[in-house]
Design a protein around this motif. Structure first.
Motif, PDB file in Angstrom:
ATOM      1  N   SER A  38      55.136  26.568  38.384  1.00 19.11           N
ATOM      2  CA  SER A  38      55.119  25.655  37.596  1.00 19.11           C
ATOM      3  C   SER A  38      54.057  25.477  36.231  1.00 19.11           C
ATOM      4  N   ASP A  39      54.975  25.898  35.086  1.00 22.11           N
ATOM      5  CA  ASP A  39      53.156  26.261  34.026  1.00 22.11           C
ATOM      6  C   ASP A  39      52.495  27.261  34.618  1.00 22.11           C
ATOM      7  N   GLY A  40      52.172  27.925  35.329  1.00 28.19           N
ATOM      8  CA  GLY A  40      51.391  28.967  35.592  1.00 28.19           C
ATOM      9  C   GLY A  40      52.294  30.580  36.045  1.00 28.19           C
ATOM     10  N   TYR A  41      51.886  31.387  36.717  1.00 30.05           N
ATOM     11  CA  TYR A  41      52.542  32.828  36.654  1.00 30.05           C
ATOM     12  C   TYR A  41      54.080  33.061  37.625  1.00 30.05           C
ATOM     13  N   ALA A  42      54.742  34.476  37.891  1.00 25.00           N
ATOM     14  CA  ALA A  42      55.324  33.837  38.670  1.00 25.00           C
ATOM     15  C   ALA A  42      55.158  35.340  39.017  1.00 25.00           C
ATOM     16  N   ASN A  43      55.920  36.157  40.639  1.00 17.56           N
ATOM     17  CA  ASN A  43      55.399  36.142  41.339  1.00 17.56           C
ATOM     18  C   ASN A  43      56.892  36.858  41.803  1.00 17.56           C
ATOM     19  N   SER A  44      57.200  38.261  42.342  1.00 17.87           N
ATOM     20  CA  SER A  44      58.319  38.912  43.203  1.00 17.87           C
ATOM     21  C   SER A  44      57.896  38.744  44.569  1.00 17.87           C
ATOM     22  N   ILE A  45      58.801  38.874  45.366  1.00 13.32           N
ATOM     23  CA  ILE A  45      58.561  39.717  46.911  1.00 13.32           C
ATOM     24  C   ILE A  45      59.563  40.723  47.268  1.00 13.32           C
ATOM     25  N   SER A  46      58.992  42.058  47.024  1.00 12.29           N
ATOM     26  CA  SER A  46      60.581  42.683  47.170  1.00 12.29           C
ATOM     27  C   SER A  46      59.836  43.580  48.371  1.00 12.29           C
ATOM     28  N   LEU A  47      61.265  44.427  49.387  1.00 11.11           N
ATOM     29  CA  LEU A  47      60.678  45.201  50.003  1.00 11.11           C
ATOM     30  C   LEU A  47      61.196  46.394  49.476  1.00 11.11           C
ATOM     31  N   THR A  48      60.860  47.580  49.201  1.00 10.42           N
ATOM     32  CA  THR A  48      61.336  48.361  48.193  1.00 10.42           C
ATOM     33  C   THR A  48      60.983  50.451  49.434  1.00 10.42           C
ATOM     34  N   ASN A  49      62.032  50.472  48.711  1.00  9.15           N
ATOM     35  CA  ASN A  49      61.560  51.544  49.707  1.00  9.15           C
ATOM     36  C   ASN A  49      60.426  52.407  49.193  1.00  9.15           C
ATOM     37  N   LEU A  50      60.210  52.233  47.603  1.00  9.06           N
ATOM     38  CA  LEU A  50      58.863  53.228  47.211  1.00  9.06           C
ATOM     39  C   LEU A  50      57.630  53.519  48.226  1.00  9.06           C
ATOM     40  N   THR A  51      57.204  54.419  48.449  1.00  9.00           N
ATOM     41  CA  THR A  51      55.812  54.723  49.772  1.00  9.00           C
ATOM     42  C   THR A  51      54.938  54.228  48.612  1.00  9.00           C
ATOM     43  N   SER A  88      54.684  41.926  43.043  1.00 10.51           N
ATOM     44  CA  SER A  88      54.598  42.100  41.573  1.00 10.51           C
ATOM     45  C   SER A  88      54.034  40.826  40.685  1.00 10.51           C
ATOM     46  N   VAL A  89      52.949  40.176  39.916  1.00 15.70           N
ATOM     47  CA  VAL A  89      53.232  38.919  39.609  1.00 15.70           C
ATOM     48  C   VAL A  89      52.260  39.294  38.345  1.00 15.70           C
ATOM     49  N   GLU A  90      53.126  38.524  37.665  1.00 14.10           N
ATOM     50  CA  GLU A  90      53.079  39.015  35.894  1.00 14.10           C
ATOM     51  C   GLU A  90      52.174  37.249  35.910  1.00 14.10           C
ATOM     52  N   ASN A  91      51.011  36.684  33.963  1.00 13.38           N
ATOM     53  CA  ASN A  91      50.577  35.982  34.459  1.00 13.38           C
ATOM     54  C   ASN A  91      49.837  35.450  33.048  1.00 13.38           C
ATOM     55  N   SER A  92      51.210  34.500  32.279  1.00 16.82           N
ATOM     56  CA  SER A  92      50.425  35.100  31.054  1.00 16.82           C
ATOM     57  C   SER A  92      48.940  34.272  30.465  1.00 16.82           C
ATOM     58  N   HIS A  93      48.260  35.116  30.335  1.00 12.70           N
ATOM     59  CA  HIS A  93      46.993  33.957  30.112  1.00 12.70           C
ATOM     60  C   HIS A  93      47.155  32.930  28.382  1.00 12.70           C
ATOM     61  N   GLY A  94      48.027  32.960  26.991  1.00  5.85           N
ATOM     62  CA  GLY A  94      48.663  32.405  26.339  1.00  5.85           C
ATOM     63  C   GLY A  94      49.323  30.886  26.831  1.00  5.85           C
ATOM     64  N   SER A  95      49.544  31.255  27.640  1.00  5.49           N
ATOM     65  CA  SER A  95      51.551  30.354  27.818  1.00  5.49           C
ATOM     66  C   SER A  95      51.372  29.664  29.844  1.00  5.49           C
ATOM     67  N   THR A 140      47.341  28.515  35.184  1.00  2.00           N
ATOM     68  CA  THR A 140      46.904  29.659  36.335  1.00  2.00           C
ATOM     69  C   THR A 140      46.275  30.610  35.442  1.00  2.00           C
ATOM     70  N   LYS A 141      45.999  30.429  34.018  1.00  2.00           N
ATOM     71  CA  LYS A 141      46.101  31.433  32.584  1.00  2.00           C
ATOM     72  C   LYS A 141      44.273  32.149  33.386  1.00  2.00           C
TER      73      LYS A 141
END
Length: 185
Positions: free
Chosen positions: A87-100, A150-157, A161-162
């Motif tokens: 909350s009030d920080g970054y978003a992250n997804s953890i996924s299995l993928t068939n991308l090598t 996959s991490v997304e961290n907004s330095h403004g909002s 964690t900015k």
């Protein structure tokens, strides 16, 4: 978490845009049927939607499960996982993928390779938004694909964690989660 799903789609689009050759249709186009060497399904050996809370907290205090069942497909490429947020920080997804990792290396994303718990990992810095959203994707080698952070961290909002680098977050997350992968996966 809506932004996180757009991150997964953007990463998938970027990765898939160059997977075809000049003679082959672009992967994911209506006339394409398969990508040579791509596993039909995502790897197994860990459930990215059931990461223990103590592991999450050891990465960043306040990190918790957000969305569930973040299942995305783009042609034969698939992701199966969940989103996690601070909350009030970054978003992250953890996924299995068939991308090598080889498929990702072909894209020449800026980044580096390292070893995490005996597995090769590809860390790619990606700016998802020109307005200050820093993105990073860490793919850790698995049989038939990879485990993707996959991490997304907004330095403004993202006031909590900015000050953190998205790739440092992704690598830290991978260092805590990868040991949970079943051997041989």
């Amino acid at each position: 978490m809506r932004a996180l799903s757009s991150v997964a789609v953007l990463v998938g689009t970027l990765v898939l845009a160059g997977c075809g050759s000049s003679e082959d249709p672009v992967v994911g186009s209506p006339t394409s049927t398969a990508v040579s060497g791509v596993a039909e399904n995502v790897p197994t050996g860990i459930d990215p939607c059931n990461i223990p809370q103590d592991v999450l907290t050891s990465v960043t205090p306040g990190l918790r499960k957000g969305t569930t069942d973040d299942n995305t497909s783009r042609g034969p490429i698939k992701w199966r996982g969940c989103g996690y947020i601070v909350s009030d920080g970054y978003a992250n997804s953890i996924s299995l993928t068939n991308l090598t990792l080889d498929m990702l290396r072909e894209k020449n994303f800026p980044g580096r390779e390292l070893t995490i718990d005996g597995r090769t990992a590809l860390v790619t810095h990606q700016d998802f938004d020109p307005t200050g959203v820093e993105g990073c994707v860490v793919n850790v080698q698995m049989r038939g694909g990879s485990l993707e952070f996959s991490v997304e961290n907004s330095h403004g909002s993202s006031p909590k964690t900015k000050h953190l680098n998205a790739c440092d977050i992704g690598v830290s997350m991978a260092e805590k989660v990868v040991p949970l992968i079943a051997p041989g996966s």
